[in-house]
Design a protein around this motif. Sequence first.
Motif, PDB file in Angstrom:
ATOM      1  N   GLN A   3       0.840  -1.192   0.000  1.00 55.21           N
ATOM      2  CA  GLN A   3       0.000   0.000   0.000  1.00 55.21           C
ATOM      3  C   GLN A   3       0.880   1.249   0.000  1.00 55.21           C
ATOM      4  N   MET A   5       0.457   5.564   0.046  1.00 54.70           N
ATOM      5  CA  MET A   5      -0.474   6.672   0.271  1.00 54.70           C
ATOM      6  C   MET A   5       0.164   7.972  -0.221  1.00 54.70           C
ATOM      7  N   GLU A  62      -4.831   6.450  -2.385  1.00 53.32           N
ATOM      8  CA  GLU A  62      -4.292   5.197  -1.841  1.00 53.32           C
ATOM      9  C   GLU A  62      -4.122   4.228  -3.008  1.00 53.32           C
TER      10      GLU A  62
END
Length: 118
Positions: A3, A5, A62
């Motif tokens: 992930q 961001m 995201e």
Amino acid sequence: MDQIMLTIPPKAEYIIVVRLTLSGIAARAGFDFETIEDLKMVISEVFNLFEIEKLKGKISIEFNIASEFLDIKIDLPGGVLTDNELAKMILQTLIDEAEFEKTEDGHRVKLKKYHRGV
């Protein structure tokens, strides 16, 4: 799943930062050049749908990288979805899944692009 961001101010000049970040992420995830160019256009069209300069706070993006797809979630505070049929048609053509949600403070756009053959 990895992930990443990113948060940007609601200014058009920062769209290039999102596009460049997306390019790097998509290349690392194994997408080909043509697909990466399509994804960059998709990001631009999302911001066209919400008139980035009219947003009321920081935009959060995201990126989730899985072996079979790239998932992108964009939170647009205070955003109002415009009636831009061309932008919507481009999204439908270039992305595998697109979902628009009204949230408490604006909108969330969820995008998903699968690797070919999935």
